[in-house]
Design an enzyme around this catalytic site. Sequence first.
Site, PDB file in Angstrom:
ATOM      1  N   GLY A  81       0.828  -1.208   0.000  1.00  0.00           N
ATOM      2  CA  GLY A  81       0.000   0.000   0.000  1.00  0.00           C
ATOM      3  C   GLY A  81       0.856   1.248   0.000  1.00  0.00           C
ATOM      4  O   GLY A  81       2.009   1.229  -0.438  1.00  0.00           O
ATOM      5  N   SER A  82       0.297   2.313   0.537  1.00  0.00           N
ATOM      6  CA  SER A  82       0.996   3.595   0.457  1.00  0.00           C
ATOM      7  C   SER A  82       2.104   3.697   1.505  1.00  0.00           C
ATOM      8  O   SER A  82       2.061   3.021   2.545  1.00  0.00           O
ATOM      9  CB  SER A  82      -0.010   4.726   0.693  1.00  0.00           C
ATOM     10  OG  SER A  82      -0.487   4.651   2.021  1.00  0.00           O
ATOM     11  N   VAL A 127       0.861   4.811   5.139  1.00  0.00           N
ATOM     12  CA  VAL A 127       0.386   3.717   5.995  1.00  0.00           C
ATOM     13  C   VAL A 127       1.551   2.771   6.308  1.00  0.00           C
ATOM     14  O   VAL A 127       1.637   2.223   7.413  1.00  0.00           O
ATOM     15  CB  VAL A 127      -0.810   2.983   5.353  1.00  0.00           C
ATOM     16  CG1 VAL A 127      -1.244   1.803   6.209  1.00  0.00           C
ATOM     17  CG2 VAL A 127      -1.975   3.942   5.157  1.00  0.00           C
ATOM     18  N   GLY A 128       2.455   2.630   5.351  1.00  0.00           N
ATOM     19  CA  GLY A 128       3.646   1.796   5.581  1.00  0.00           C
ATOM     20  C   GLY A 128       4.381   2.223   6.848  1.00  0.00           C
ATOM     21  O   GLY A 128       4.866   1.390   7.618  1.00  0.00           O
ATOM     22  N   GLU A 145       5.648  -3.283   0.642  1.00  0.00           N
ATOM     23  CA  GLU A 145       5.578  -3.107  -0.814  1.00  0.00           C
ATOM     24  C   GLU A 145       4.858  -1.788  -1.062  1.00  0.00           C
ATOM     25  O   GLU A 145       3.633  -1.731  -0.991  1.00  0.00           O
ATOM     26  CB  GLU A 145       4.829  -4.279  -1.456  1.00  0.00           C
ATOM     27  CG  GLU A 145       5.518  -5.622  -1.288  1.00  0.00           C
ATOM     28  CD  GLU A 145       6.751  -5.768  -2.177  1.00  0.00           C
ATOM     29  OE1 GLU A 145       6.812  -5.095  -3.228  1.00  0.00           O
ATOM     30  OE2 GLU A 145       7.659  -6.534  -1.819  1.00  0.00           O
ATOM     31  N   CYS A 156       1.030   0.036  -9.182  1.00  0.00           N
ATOM     32  CA  CYS A 156       2.173   0.627  -8.453  1.00  0.00           C
ATOM     33  C   CYS A 156       3.380   0.821  -9.354  1.00  0.00           C
ATOM     34  O   CYS A 156       4.168   1.734  -9.133  1.00  0.00           O
ATOM     35  CB  CYS A 156       2.537  -0.260  -7.270  1.00  0.00           C
ATOM     36  SG  CYS A 156       2.834  -1.969  -7.725  1.00  0.00           S
TER      37      CYS A 156
HETATM   38  P1  NAD Z   1      -3.758   1.987   1.712  1.00  0.00           P
HETATM   39  O1  NAD Z   1      -2.324   1.910   2.053  1.00  0.00           O
HETATM   40  O2  NAD Z   1      -4.542   3.184   2.108  1.00  0.00           O
HETATM   41  O3  NAD Z   1      -4.540   0.730   2.278  1.00  0.00           O
HETATM   42  C1  NAD Z   1      -3.999  -0.564   2.252  1.00  0.00           C
HETATM   43  C2  NAD Z   1      -4.314  -1.269   3.553  1.00  0.00           C
HETATM   44  O4  NAD Z   1      -3.877  -0.481   4.649  1.00  0.00           O
HETATM   45  C3  NAD Z   1      -5.803  -1.562   3.795  1.00  0.00           C
HETATM   46  O5  NAD Z   1      -5.954  -2.904   4.180  1.00  0.00           O
HETATM   47  C4  NAD Z   1      -6.191  -0.634   4.931  1.00  0.00           C
HETATM   48  O6  NAD Z   1      -7.129  -1.213   5.817  1.00  0.00           O
HETATM   49  C5  NAD Z   1      -4.899  -0.391   5.641  1.00  0.00           C
HETATM   50  N1  NAD Z   1      -4.867   0.950   6.223  1.00  0.00           N
HETATM   51  C6  NAD Z   1      -5.200   2.123   5.626  1.00  0.00           C
HETATM   52  N2  NAD Z   1      -5.029   3.153   6.477  1.00  0.00           N
HETATM   53  C7  NAD Z   1      -4.571   2.630   7.636  1.00  0.00           C
HETATM   54  C8  NAD Z   1      -4.202   3.180   8.906  1.00  0.00           C
HETATM   55  N3  NAD Z   1      -4.263   4.485   9.146  1.00  0.00           N
HETATM   56  N4  NAD Z   1      -3.786   2.343   9.890  1.00  0.00           N
HETATM   57  C9  NAD Z   1      -3.725   1.013   9.672  1.00  0.00           C
HETATM   58  N5  NAD Z   1      -4.057   0.436   8.477  1.00  0.00           N
HETATM   59  C10 NAD Z   1      -4.477   1.228   7.487  1.00  0.00           C
HETATM   60  O7  NAD Z   1      -3.862   1.768   0.180  1.00  0.00           O
HETATM   61  P2  NAD Z   1      -3.595   2.886  -0.847  1.00  0.00           P
HETATM   62  O8  NAD Z   1      -2.725   3.966  -0.346  1.00  0.00           O
HETATM   63  O9  NAD Z   1      -4.841   3.349  -1.467  1.00  0.00           O
HETATM   64  O10 NAD Z   1      -2.768   2.046  -1.918  1.00  0.00           O
HETATM   65  C11 NAD Z   1      -2.161   2.696  -2.939  1.00  0.00           C
HETATM   66  C12 NAD Z   1      -0.648   2.685  -2.756  1.00  0.00           C
HETATM   67  O11 NAD Z   1      -0.195   1.354  -2.720  1.00  0.00           O
HETATM   68  C13 NAD Z   1       0.087   3.349  -3.890  1.00  0.00           C
HETATM   69  O12 NAD Z   1       1.123   4.141  -3.358  1.00  0.00           O
HETATM   70  C14 NAD Z   1       0.680   2.194  -4.663  1.00  0.00           C
HETATM   71  O13 NAD Z   1       1.849   2.510  -5.367  1.00  0.00           O
HETATM   72  C15 NAD Z   1       0.933   1.225  -3.567  1.00  0.00           C
HETATM   73  N6  NAD Z   1       0.979  -0.132  -4.093  1.00  0.00           N
HETATM   74  C16 NAD Z   1       2.162  -0.781  -4.058  1.00  0.00           C
HETATM   75  C17 NAD Z   1       2.250  -2.047  -4.605  1.00  0.00           C
HETATM   76  C18 NAD Z   1       3.545  -2.812  -4.600  1.00  0.00           C
HETATM   77  O14 NAD Z   1       3.504  -3.989  -4.928  1.00  0.00           O
HETATM   78  N7  NAD Z   1       4.658  -2.209  -4.249  1.00  0.00           N
HETATM   79  C19 NAD Z   1       1.126  -2.636  -5.177  1.00  0.00           C
HETATM   80  C20 NAD Z   1      -0.061  -1.931  -5.175  1.00  0.00           C
HETATM   81  C21 NAD Z   1      -0.139  -0.671  -4.629  1.00  0.00           C
END
Ligand code: NAD
Length: 493
Positions: free
Chosen positions: A201-202, A205-206, A223, A257
């Site tokens: 994810g982002s 949040v990472g 990731e 991504c």
């Molecule tokens: P996100 O990070 O907001 O959400 C992903 C997960 O995180 C969900 O399950 C959600 O419940 C959890 N989450 C969200 N906010 C949270 C918080 N405050 N506390 C705890 N958990 C939380 O997803 P997004 O940002 O919409 O995803 C898009 C990003 O992901 C982009 O930056 C994209 O590049 C990246 N991405 C990376 C890959 C990769 O393989 N490297 C693949 C797909 C997407």
Amino acid sequence: MAQNDIPIVEYTPLSDIPTILQDVRATFKSGLTKSLSYRKEQLKGLHNMIAENEDLFREASFLDLRKPPQELFLGETGIIKHECVEAIKNLDRWASPEKVKVSLINKFDDIHIRKDPVGVVLIIGTWNYPVNLLLIPAIGAIAAGNTVILKPSEVSPHVAKLVTELLPKYLDQRSYRIVNGAVPHTSALLDLKFDHIFYTGSGNVGKIIMAAAAKQLTPVTLELGGKSPAFVAKDGNINTIARRLAIGKFFNSGQTCIAPDYVIVERGVENELVKEMKKTLLEFYGAAPQTSPSYGRIVSKGHFHRLVQGLKNTQGEVVIGGDSQEDDLFIAPTLVLNVKPDDSLMQDEIFGPILPIMVVDSMEDGVDYVNSKDQPLALYIFSGNKKLVNHILDNTRSGSAVVNETMVQFTITTLPFGGTGPSGIGSYHGKKSFDTFSHERSTVIKSLGMERFNTVRYPPYSEKKIGWLDWLLYSKVKYAPNAANPGASKANL
Ligand code: NAD
């Protein structure tokens, strides 16, 4: 939630989460997942879950993202099945103890690296490839002998619901469980102790994930994303480049991504690139992309507004597309020419079907620009000039790099997939997934015999014993003065 506020996937009661973890931890402790035949059976189950329900996955992905079946196959179901088969075929080899080279003193010992499961793994998925990004890490975790809790993204609820319904029919619920929900659920999971957390994810949040994991000293794989550049040099065939850029950018409506986030083009070919992109987009999606079955939609209103706002604020020139329709979550494939580094589109990852083009006087200027930013997840170079290609590769950093193509690195499962620095920590796919979820346990097995050899280690110490130890331990690796460090002077040795 659906537009009418009816939940599509039922969220797991928060109070159930600790019990679910206790259950899968008890299963891990019981040793059930250690057997290779058990792991293979589970991987077969996962394979069959996809293979036997392709239509249901098509339907759910259509509802979440209007994902065309071919994009579902290429980006998700095809690669999941392939990874399952690869893991089943190679598991005996991957899991077998790895022999290492040893010194004379250990010649008669059994010295190897065991591939032990790490324990209980938490996999947190995201919504853009919601099947793939949840299940491909799971393949590695299962193959390595762990028990797993899967947290699908709440932003793609139809896929989350489908996986929640299917998984218990194909995988052993004692070992593999799903927790559904939104931020409170992810936070509740993060309060608990896992042995590895795998998050996609982002970056924002990472950071939350890593901070929570740090409290328990839990290892993480992150990731993440970033702004992945595509360099276009003057020398290339612009028609082919336009096609390869377009498929990378507009696949899944740019919500990938590793999509090329923006283009750095050498001055002189920018207009030809725009002309060829226009032709390509007409060929790919027709004159009205909104009616094309090959073109997806933005996942949510929030992301739709973010993207439309970015377009409103740009100082660049919208040369293709630019139109959108909120109630259909549609944004046309869009090209924005002559963006400058301070443009609204050049700040954060776009993650949608908008491709800004930055014109530079030389590729060197492009290299300097990329190096002034965070290391991206992917980097693309279009050029037939090997010297230039190597120069860019040698002088930039990114999770992966592809020359004269886009996105294909994801489908080559023998390549580790992951970022570097702010674009991610760790990697997976194929054997790398198995390694990610295994502990390499250094193991030395000696016999209680041949005690005479050991006396050289014991007191009383002597110069003679040091000589013996030097021979027994290090005689195979003799120091080569100056070879390893030609710059060192003799006086330093
Ligand atoms: P996100 O990070 O907001 O959400 C992903 C997960 O995180 C969900 O399950 C959600 O419940 C959890 N989450 C969200 N906010 C949270 C918080 N405050 N506390 C705890 N958990 C939380 O997803 P997004 O940002 O919409 O995803 C898009 C990003 O992901 C982009 O930056 C994209 O590049 C990246 N991405 C990376 C890959 C990769 O393989 N490297 C693949 C797909 C997407």
